[in-house]
Design a protein around this motif. Structure first.
Motif, PDB file in Angstrom:
ATOM      1  N   VAL A   1       0.836  -1.208   0.000  1.00  0.00           N
ATOM      2  CA  VAL A   1       0.000   0.000   0.000  1.00  0.00           C
ATOM      3  C   VAL A   1       0.870   1.256   0.000  1.00  0.00           C
ATOM      4  CG1 VAL A   1      -1.781   1.298   1.246  1.00  0.00           C
ATOM      5  CG2 VAL A   1      -1.836  -1.192   1.286  1.00  0.00           C
ATOM      6  N   ASP A   2       0.618   2.116  -0.983  1.00  0.00           N
ATOM      7  CA  ASP A   2       1.286   3.430  -1.041  1.00  0.00           C
ATOM      8  C   ASP A   2       0.350   4.442  -0.383  1.00  0.00           C
ATOM      9  OD1 ASP A   2       2.050   6.019  -1.925  1.00  0.00           O
ATOM     10  OD2 ASP A   2       1.375   5.627  -3.977  1.00  0.00           O
ATOM     11  N   GLY A   3       0.769   4.981   0.762  1.00  0.00           N
ATOM     12  CA  GLY A   3      -0.103   5.881   1.531  1.00  0.00           C
ATOM     13  C   GLY A   3      -0.035   7.327   1.088  1.00  0.00           C
ATOM     14  N   ALA A   4       0.670   7.632  -0.015  1.00  0.00           N
ATOM     15  CA  ALA A   4       0.782   8.996  -0.559  1.00  0.00           C
ATOM     16  C   ALA A   4       1.390   9.977   0.459  1.00  0.00           C
ATOM     17  CB  ALA A   4      -0.571   9.507  -1.057  1.00  0.00           C
ATOM     18  N   ASN A   5       2.066   9.438   1.470  1.00  0.00           N
ATOM     19  CA  ASN A   5       2.616  10.265   2.565  1.00  0.00           C
ATOM     20  C   ASN A   5       1.533  11.088   3.236  1.00  0.00           C
ATOM     21  OD1 ASN A   5       5.356   9.496   2.465  1.00  0.00           O
ATOM     22  ND2 ASN A   5       5.580  10.690   0.575  1.00  0.00           N
ATOM     23  N   GLY A   6       0.359  10.508   3.355  1.00  0.00           N
ATOM     24  CA  GLY A   6      -0.771  11.278   3.878  1.00  0.00           C
ATOM     25  C   GLY A   6      -1.532  10.566   4.981  1.00  0.00           C
ATOM     26  N   ILE A   7      -2.728  11.067   5.211  1.00  0.00           N
ATOM     27  CA  ILE A   7      -3.580  10.603   6.300  1.00  0.00           C
ATOM     28  C   ILE A   7      -3.948   9.113   6.161  1.00  0.00           C
ATOM     29  CG2 ILE A   7      -5.671  11.429   5.089  1.00  0.00           C
ATOM     30  CD1 ILE A   7      -5.172  11.466   8.875  1.00  0.00           C
TER      31      ILE A   7
END
Ligand code: NG1
Ligand code: ZN
Length: 532
Positions: free
Chosen positions: A211-217
């Motif tokens: 999973v790539d969390g987009a550097n976010g919430i």
């Protein structure tokens, strides 16, 4: 009135830069964070009025989704967790653009037009994403609400769909679930675990998801949720916000538009991977094959997977419910053809923007809607949910039917029906793949995407000179543009192209698809020149 006195005083702490005008667009207000303090305060005021008017809790989410980290934005959430109605979008723009000395006049104008009883109590739920500017901007929203005497609940860092869920839970008095982050994890994980019980002999490899969390919430919330999933899903998280910048070279929008993997993800051959966007309301899947080729499984592929699964369950359950898939002009032509010709489901096309898709999906017993970019969900009508629940309880239902209706029941619980939700959609997709014993490659093989290209064109004139019709698939102005596009499209095989002004950026979007990537690229390029 003392009520307005406080608004008058507090609004001076959130002054509007003179001359700045902004519009409540496709996804609320969105621009560089430095322009938004007054907007946030005023959206706090508007949410308070909306709450008094609807006698319900209203949500305000501070986020700019997939935009760069320096931007921010705000969206209002209506009582059932849906986007705020169009008339109030107009009020939002009116209030946002009032110069400082006419703010109270505009506020009173809305109160009068909507005949709002100011003695009604008000309740507003507020949430924010992980942007550095979000903390002070959400404080401005809270200030706006309290200056009109409204009650607030600050959920702090939550995904956009989590806040939609909270609002819906609150206004349905717990029928939709418990309005806490823990309640959200519990509801979704229980449904997911019930569904995956129907998938036999899953290996650890099959349970693994990158999973790539987009550097976010979304990354933060995925970590919180993991223990609830009891190893039935083994998440390997990258772009978790510990070092990288939000949405930078990662996230669902990057992957969809660039048609390549995000930075920082270590993908093995054939491994299932997915990317969230910055506020975790969108998701796309992908994998690389043994030749190193990247394969994207976007919103169209998700809609196809989920509707195939639901249609099969309806047949097994013996339920005669109408299922429809709602798409936009950006849906790949192959997906539309597959859904209509092979699956024989109703397909309808709406304008871009989830509020349009959501609305259209409400017309059916089961409405599956996804934008190609991975924003979407499934809506079950009240009548459909009732039929399913009754069949679960009916002692005369035979085993095969019972299994199918129980799966449908858990599916309803797993899906966030208020709005597209990356976490909920991810669990849904994982459950469907597990139950059907499918790999990412099997899923991809359902149909083959037509090669396509999306371009952005910055035009000198106002981009809104381009006006469209037929769910944005044809341009009616400027004169001659559509004829030029038609002539260009005829030069290529299996081709289609359209242009429309973006609702979130100052650009015109060009879309083209054709039988080969070279043709799609060349058609998109030629159409861009016609626009420019
Ligand atoms: P615009 O900028 O109006 O194309 C984009 C997306 C929409 C939607 C909104 C809101 C595309 C082509 N467009 O709208 O689907 O998600 O942002 O976030 O992906
Ligand atoms: Zn988003």
């Amino acid at each position: 009135m003392a009520q307005f006195e406080e608004v008058s005083q507090k609004s001076k702490l959130h002054p509007k830069p003179e001359g700045l005008t902004l519009q409540y667009g496709t996804a609320g207000f969105r621009t560089h964070a430095k322009h938004l303090d007054h907007i946030m305060f005023r959206m706090g005021l508007l949410a308070t009025l909306r709450s008094k008017k609807t006698k319900s809790t209203i949500g305000v989410m501070v986020t700019a989704s997939h935009n760069p980290e320096e931007d921010n934005g705000v969206k209002l959430i209506d009582p059932m967790g849906e986007m705020v109605t169009a008339a109030w979008e107009g009020y939002a723009t009116q209030l946002a653009n009032a110069e400082q000395d006419s703010l109270l006049k505009e506020l009173k104008d809305i109160i009068k037009k909507e005949d709002i009883d100011m003695s009604e109590p008000a309740s507003v739920y507020v949430g924010k994403d992980t942007r550095p500017s979000s903390a002070s901007l959400s404080q401005a929203v809270l200030d706006g609400v309290s200056s009109l005497g409204g009650k607030t609940h600050d959920y702090g860092l939550v995904t956009t769909p989590q806040l939609h869920y909270m609002v819906c839970c609150c206004n349905t008095h717990g029928c939709y679930g418990s309005p806490t982050v823990e309640g959200y994890y519990q509801k979704l994980s229980q449904a997911f675990l019930q569904l995956t019980q129907n998938a036999l002999n899953r290996t650890d490899d099959q349970k693994r998801l990158l999973v790539d969390g987009a550097n976010g919430i979304g990354a933060l919330k995925m970590r919180e949720m993991e223990p609830f999933l009891r190893s039935e899903l083994q998440v390997v998280l990258s772009n978790d916000g510990s070092s990288g910048k939000l949405n930078h070279m990662c996230g669902a929008d990057y992957v969809k538009v660039q048609q390549k993997a995000p930075q920082g993800m270590n993908m093995g051959v054939g491994e299932r991977c997915c990317s969230f966007d910055g506020d975790a309301d969108r998701i796309v899947y992908y994998y690389t094959d043994s030749k190193g080729c990247f394969h994207l499984l976007d919103g169209d592929k998700i809609a196809t997977l989920i509707s195939t699964y639901l249609k099969e369950l309806l047949t097994q359950a013996g339920l005669n419910l109408q299922i429809a898939v709602v798409q936009t002009a950006y849906a790949n032509g192959s997906s539309t053809r597959y859904l209509e010709d092979v699956m024989k489901v109703t397909v309808c096309c709406t304008k871009t923007g989830v509020k349009h898709l959501h609305h259209a999906a409400q017309e059916y017993d089961i409405g599956v809607y996804f934008e190609a970019n991975g924003h979407g969900t499934v809506l079950f009508s009240k009548a459909a949910q009732k039929q399913i629940q009754e069949l679960v309880k009916d002692p005369n239902t035979n085993d095969e039917r019972k299994r199918a209706v129980k799966l449908l029941e858990s599916t309803i619980n797993l899906i966030n029906q208020t709005v597209g939700d990356a976490i909920s959609d991810m669990l849904m997709i994982e459950a469907v793949l597990a139950i059907r014993g499918m790999s990412a490659q099997d899923w991809d093989a359902i149909y083959t995407d037509l090669p396509n290209r999306q371009l952005k064109v910055t035009v000198c004139a106002d981009r809104r000179v381009i006006d469209t019709t037929d769910a944005e698939r044809r341009a009616v102005s400027p004169e001659g543009l559509q004829d030029t596009i038609d002539t260009l499209v005829k030069k290529y095989k299996s081709a289609r192209s359209f242009v429309r002004p973006s609702g979130t950026e100052d650009v015109v979007r060009v879309y083209a698809e054709a039988d080969t990537q070279e043709s799609a690229d060349s058609l998109a390029h030629e159409v861009s020149l016609a626009v420019y």
